[in-house]
Design a protein around this motif. Sequence first.
Motif, mmCIF file in Angstrom:
data_model
loop_
_atom_site.group_PDB
_atom_site.id
_atom_site.type_symbol
_atom_site.label_atom_id
_atom_site.label_comp_id
_atom_site.label_asym_id
_atom_site.label_seq_id
_atom_site.Cartn_x
_atom_site.Cartn_y
_atom_site.Cartn_z
ATOM 1 N N ASP A 5 0.809 -0.971 -0.250
ATOM 2 C CA ASP A 5 -0.162 -0.223 -0.487
ATOM 3 C C ASP A 5 0.937 1.762 -0.048
ATOM 4 O O ASP A 5 0.370 2.166 -0.163
ATOM 5 C CB ASP A 5 -1.269 0.075 1.292
ATOM 6 N N LEU A 6 2.286 1.048 0.858
ATOM 7 C CA LEU A 6 2.701 2.293 0.941
ATOM 8 C C LEU A 6 3.300 2.290 -1.253
ATOM 9 O O LEU A 6 3.244 3.777 -1.367
ATOM 10 C CB LEU A 6 3.975 2.157 1.328
ATOM 11 N N ALA A 7 3.961 1.377 -1.544
ATOM 12 C CA ALA A 7 4.395 1.790 -2.337
ATOM 13 C C ALA A 7 3.359 2.542 -4.004
ATOM 14 O O ALA A 7 3.482 3.152 -4.059
ATOM 15 C CB ALA A 7 4.718 -0.164 -3.175
ATOM 16 N N PHE A 8 2.178 1.450 -3.244
ATOM 17 C CA PHE A 8 0.898 2.172 -4.196
ATOM 18 C C PHE A 8 0.682 3.349 -4.298
ATOM 19 O O PHE A 8 0.354 4.631 -4.823
ATOM 20 C CB PHE A 8 0.162 1.491 -4.117
ATOM 21 N N ALA A 9 0.698 4.245 -2.848
ATOM 22 C CA ALA A 9 0.363 5.598 -2.432
ATOM 23 C C ALA A 9 1.534 6.307 -3.453
ATOM 24 O O ALA A 9 1.282 7.257 -3.535
ATOM 25 C CB ALA A 9 0.577 5.875 -1.437
ATOM 26 N N SER A 10 2.694 6.021 -3.183
ATOM 27 C CA SER A 10 4.180 6.501 -3.492
ATOM 28 C C SER A 10 3.846 6.795 -5.669
ATOM 29 O O SER A 10 4.625 8.047 -5.636
ATOM 30 C CB SER A 10 5.407 5.869 -3.394
ATOM 31 N N VAL A 11 3.563 5.586 -5.924
ATOM 32 C CA VAL A 11 3.135 5.658 -7.585
ATOM 33 C C VAL A 11 2.035 7.135 -7.685
ATOM 34 O O VAL A 11 2.092 8.103 -8.321
ATOM 35 C CB VAL A 11 2.258 4.573 -8.130
ATOM 36 N N GLY A 12 0.592 7.122 -7.326
ATOM 37 C CA GLY A 12 -0.165 8.896 -6.571
ATOM 38 C C GLY A 12 0.199 9.861 -6.093
ATOM 39 O O GLY A 12 0.616 10.453 -7.169
ATOM 40 N N LYS A 13 1.363 9.593 -5.607
ATOM 41 C CA LYS A 13 2.322 11.058 -5.206
ATOM 42 C C LYS A 13 3.050 11.535 -6.090
ATOM 43 O O LYS A 13 3.501 12.527 -6.776
ATOM 44 C CB LYS A 13 2.958 10.290 -4.055
ATOM 45 N N ALA A 14 3.668 10.492 -7.143
ATOM 46 C CA ALA A 14 5.209 10.723 -8.485
ATOM 47 C C ALA A 14 3.700 11.238 -9.426
ATOM 48 O O ALA A 14 4.083 12.629 -10.225
ATOM 49 C CB ALA A 14 5.635 9.226 -8.791
ATOM 50 N N ILE A 15 2.820 10.580 -10.092
ATOM 51 C CA ILE A 15 1.520 11.445 -10.837
ATOM 52 C C ILE A 15 1.672 12.876 -10.612
ATOM 53 O O ILE A 15 1.214 13.749 -10.880
ATOM 54 C CB ILE A 15 0.138 10.747 -11.083
ATOM 55 N N ALA A 16 0.801 12.971 -9.068
ATOM 56 C CA ALA A 16 0.567 14.324 -8.201
ATOM 57 C C ALA A 16 2.266 15.182 -8.909
ATOM 58 O O ALA A 16 1.356 16.488 -9.312
ATOM 59 C CB ALA A 16 -0.226 13.872 -7.276
ATOM 60 N N ALA A 17 2.612 15.002 -8.461
ATOM 61 C CA ALA A 17 4.411 16.043 -8.680
ATOM 62 C C ALA A 17 3.978 16.522 -10.294
ATOM 63 O O ALA A 17 4.272 17.353 -10.286
ATOM 64 C CB ALA A 17 5.760 15.049 -8.658
ATOM 65 N N PHE A 18 4.095 15.591 -11.345
ATOM 66 C CA PHE A 18 3.011 15.598 -12.553
ATOM 67 C C PHE A 18 2.136 17.003 -13.200
ATOM 68 O O PHE A 18 2.504 17.978 -13.504
ATOM 69 C CB PHE A 18 3.729 14.330 -13.880
ATOM 70 N N GLU A 19 0.556 16.108 -12.227
ATOM 71 C CA GLU A 19 0.063 17.146 -12.393
ATOM 72 C C GLU A 19 0.421 18.870 -11.568
ATOM 73 O O GLU A 19 -0.749 19.503 -12.677
ATOM 74 C CB GLU A 19 -1.689 16.553 -11.975
ATOM 75 N N ARG A 20 0.582 18.786 -10.512
ATOM 76 C CA ARG A 20 1.067 19.829 -9.786
ATOM 77 C C ARG A 20 1.817 20.805 -11.321
ATOM 78 O O ARG A 20 1.642 22.267 -11.067
ATOM 79 C CB ARG A 20 2.268 20.409 -8.688
#
Length: 384
Positions: A180-195
């Motif tokens: 779940d932590l790895a999965f959350a990290s995937v979302g955080k990387a995508i969000a860094a791009f979307e910002r």
Amino acid sequence: MSRTLALVSTAAILLLATGGILTSRGGTDGWTEQERQRIASLSLSSLPSLPPDPSNAVADDPAAAALGRDLFFDIRLSANGEVACASCHLPDRQFQDGTPLGHGVGETTRRTMPIAGTAYSPWLFWDGRADSQWAQALGPLENPVEHGSNRKDVVEVVSGNYRDEFTQVFGQAPDEMPLDLAFASVGKAIAAFERTILPERSRFDAYADAVAVGGRSDALTEQEVEGLRLFIGKAECLNCHNGPLFTDNDFHNTGVPELTSLPPDLGRAEGARLVQKDPFNCLGEYSDAEPADCMELTFMKGSGEELLRAFKTPSLRDVAQRAPFMHAGQMVSLAEVVAHYNSAPPAPAGHSELVPLNLTSEEQDALIAFLQALDSDRHQQVED
């Protein structure tokens, strides 16, 4: 500082403008001082600096944004190997897809929302069921009609294709982390791009910046100026579409009709429940925030009739490029949207906030012309 507080300065300008008594018109621009303040509050020049996201420690890491961009366009993160985030959020279409309902491995029940400027919003999705860009990015990956995948498969794809990049950003390989932590990290990387996806200037911004200092500008036509006058006045658009992003980032029932082909949609009434129980929300164990950073979630309104069929106010920037409109593409043109707000029909459920505007056909045309002037300069150049 929270994302909501980051917009206080703009909101204060708007409050001052809407709270005052309009003085007589004066000066060569034809606008009163209060009207100039209203117009200035809508310009991108009034947009505050990008607020931090305490829940995402890599939100402003360029390496995370580079990884997130690759993930955003990677079709291997879907069950059929054909769907990426960019399949619905097309960069050349304002990061949306121009269809009434989103299409992934199947068909969704709502319209694809644009991405530009969503880093300023405390709530994501039409119903606000996510409270960060990274939490939002995770939802479609496991949605059976969007990417149709699951977190185990997503992490395996990332581990097999982006292991080094992921390790550089997060300090550990994805397959060495709890799932779940790895999965959350995937979302955080995508969000860094979307910002990094932000709205672009329009002819309106050039006009607003001139008016804000008492000057004149020919950036808008006479009809568009009349539409702006209606927008900040008689048409009451500022009630929801305020600030430089033309949205209050809140939820409203505006009497949008239901589609009999779709299941009933409760809007924010359901979204509020979902965000509170989301394990990836700001207060969850995978968030990097402290509880004090999560005031929007802590003090959100979680129930009440006003939440029923209330949907998030979308930004109006580049709105003319994003037909069809409303949360399920119920309206095919801006003319239909303006006519809906003008007539203020009853809501199919809950209570509509609209009241009849009594705009003439000429006024409706002027309002539409102004909305078209919110197209970014890039789109204007393409059309020219």
